[in-house]
Design a protein around this motif. Sequence first.
Motif, mmCIF file in Angstrom:
data_model
loop_
_atom_site.group_PDB
_atom_site.id
_atom_site.type_symbol
_atom_site.label_atom_id
_atom_site.label_comp_id
_atom_site.label_asym_id
_atom_site.label_seq_id
_atom_site.Cartn_x
_atom_site.Cartn_y
_atom_site.Cartn_z
ATOM 1 N N ILE A 6 0.194 10.890 1.415
ATOM 2 C CA ILE A 6 0.321 12.073 2.267
ATOM 3 C C ILE A 6 -1.058 12.693 2.502
ATOM 4 O O ILE A 6 -1.325 13.246 3.568
ATOM 5 N N THR A 7 -1.963 12.537 1.546
ATOM 6 C CA THR A 7 -3.344 12.973 1.770
ATOM 7 C C THR A 7 -3.969 12.097 2.863
ATOM 8 O O THR A 7 -4.644 12.602 3.766
ATOM 9 N N ARG A 8 -3.730 10.791 2.776
ATOM 10 C CA ARG A 8 -4.214 9.852 3.795
ATOM 11 C C ARG A 8 -3.742 10.269 5.182
ATOM 12 O O ARG A 8 -4.531 10.383 6.125
ATOM 13 N N ILE A 37 0.852 -1.202 0.000
ATOM 14 C CA ILE A 37 0.000 0.000 0.000
ATOM 15 C C ILE A 37 0.881 1.244 0.000
ATOM 16 O O ILE A 37 1.875 1.318 0.721
ATOM 17 N N LEU A 38 0.505 2.197 -0.835
ATOM 18 C CA LEU A 38 1.250 3.451 -0.942
ATOM 19 C C LEU A 38 0.940 4.311 0.287
ATOM 20 O O LEU A 38 -0.224 4.500 0.629
ATOM 21 N N ASP A 39 1.981 4.822 0.892
ATOM 22 C CA ASP A 39 1.835 5.639 2.101
ATOM 23 C C ASP A 39 1.478 7.078 1.690
ATOM 24 O O ASP A 39 2.335 7.944 1.569
ATOM 25 N N VAL A 64 -8.551 8.948 -1.642
ATOM 26 C CA VAL A 64 -7.817 10.161 -1.250
ATOM 27 C C VAL A 64 -6.431 10.170 -1.868
ATOM 28 O O VAL A 64 -5.723 9.169 -1.864
ATOM 29 N N GLY A 65 -6.062 11.316 -2.452
ATOM 30 C CA GLY A 65 -4.748 11.455 -3.074
ATOM 31 C C GLY A 65 -4.535 12.901 -3.501
ATOM 32 O O GLY A 65 -5.490 13.683 -3.545
ATOM 33 N N THR A 66 -3.316 13.249 -3.828
ATOM 34 C CA THR A 66 -2.966 14.633 -4.142
ATOM 35 C C THR A 66 -3.755 15.205 -5.323
ATOM 36 O O THR A 66 -4.220 16.339 -5.270
ATOM 37 N N ALA A 67 -3.917 14.414 -6.385
ATOM 38 C CA ALA A 67 -4.516 14.964 -7.604
ATOM 39 C C ALA A 67 -5.952 15.411 -7.373
ATOM 40 O O ALA A 67 -6.286 16.574 -7.593
HETATM 41 C C1 LIG Z 1 0.267 8.703 -5.157
HETATM 42 C C2 LIG Z 1 -0.614 7.580 -4.737
HETATM 43 C C3 LIG Z 1 -1.517 7.692 -3.673
HETATM 44 C C4 LIG Z 1 -1.810 8.988 -2.975
HETATM 45 O O1 LIG Z 1 -0.713 9.552 -2.344
HETATM 46 P P1 LIG Z 1 -0.720 11.106 -1.998
HETATM 47 O O2 LIG Z 1 0.577 11.318 -1.313
HETATM 48 O O3 LIG Z 1 -1.871 11.358 -1.115
HETATM 49 O O4 LIG Z 1 -0.850 11.828 -3.289
HETATM 50 C C5 LIG Z 1 -2.216 6.559 -3.282
HETATM 51 N N1 LIG Z 1 -2.060 5.383 -3.912
HETATM 52 C C6 LIG Z 1 -1.221 5.245 -4.952
HETATM 53 C C7 LIG Z 1 -1.089 3.916 -5.592
HETATM 54 C C8 LIG Z 1 -0.485 6.340 -5.403
HETATM 55 O O5 LIG Z 1 0.328 6.204 -6.447
#
Ligand SMILES: *Cc1c(COP(=O)(O)O)cnc(C)c1O
Length: 353
Positions: free
Chosen positions: A258-260, A254-256, A299-302
């Motif tokens: 930053i929005t999370r 799982i991607l850590d 949730v994510g940056t975009a």
């Molecule tokens: C970039 C990304 C996210 C969100 O990460 P942020 O730091 O919140 O932008 C979540 N999952 C995946 C697979 C990503 O590539």
Amino acid sequence: MNATTATPIFKTKRSRLAGYDFDNIEFGTSHTDHIFMAEYNNGEWNNQRIEPFGNFTLSPFALCFHYGQTVFEGLKAYRLIDGRISIFRPEQHYRRMNRSLERMCMPSLPEEMFMEGLEQLIRLEESWLPGKNDVALYIRPFVIATEARLGVKISEEYLFTIGCAPVSKYYTKPLKVKVETKYVRAAEGGTGYAKCGGNYGGAFYPAKKALEEGYDQLMWTDAQHNEYIEESGSMNIMFHIDGKLITPALGSSILDGITRASLLQLAKDNGIKTEERKISYRELQQAFEEEKRIEAFGVGTAAVISPIACINIREKEYNSYIGSDALMYRFQKQLEDIRLGRSEDKHGWNYIV
Ligand SMILES: *Cc1c(COP(=O)(O)O)cnc(C)c1O
């Protein structure tokens, strides 16, 4: 940035800014005038500079084209309401980028080079943040393997680039998603926690199949049991059930995000209970069957927060809550208020340039 800076700046003679239509921005289809670049060879990063945005020339045998040593980041810069420019949590993105690079056997980036390059680039491009229409700059740092060799090996040469794209607010319509129990995005011990190119390429095929069935994206489950929810599309996933904010615990698949992390902090600030733990689709399905009010959002940056309206679990569709009083919309507003300097930045998330 002061005049004694180490990074030479070669300015473009033809800025594209004057003719740019800030009223019609499509995500990621345009770029600002300049890029930051640095090259890695003989064991160190060299030749840092900012130059006009333009095409690269690489050998067809450059290793990035063949064996997947590519890593990227995605972060944003904003114009605050007082006119200053801020980058959102760049140190966190810097650290995560180095974790991704380490996983891909690529050289780490010195903090000074990353932060100074980023800061100078954003200063140079500040007119691309007009302070209206919710325009932000999406910033894309990336590193690729450039050594020209056909053998399967770790590259000894790399290119580091930072480019920027003007973006406007991302109004996502609530999504229809499907829990995926056949294909996997990432496995424990694999590269899921790294932002490396292959993770995204490998996810296209199952996502395309879901799209053909009418779903906007997939909700990935774990590789071992195909049961525990991991992420949704390329975003982290959160649920609001029984007054608690629940999100899968981090692990190597799982991607850590930053929005999370920022939303977990906001939940704590709001006195809302948070749980970072495994959540199976069965548990989710049961909660739906019990007719609980369930919020689900990516949730994510975009897109920051992408509301999910409908979830297909084992061929049955359930509607999640997207009413205007939903917690996700409150969080979206709170996070935006901090990012634009409308409310106090208690945790020091805004990095003023
Ligand atoms: C970039 C990304 C996210 C969100 O990460 P942020 O730091 O919140 O932008 C979540 N999952 C995946 C697979 C990503 O590539």
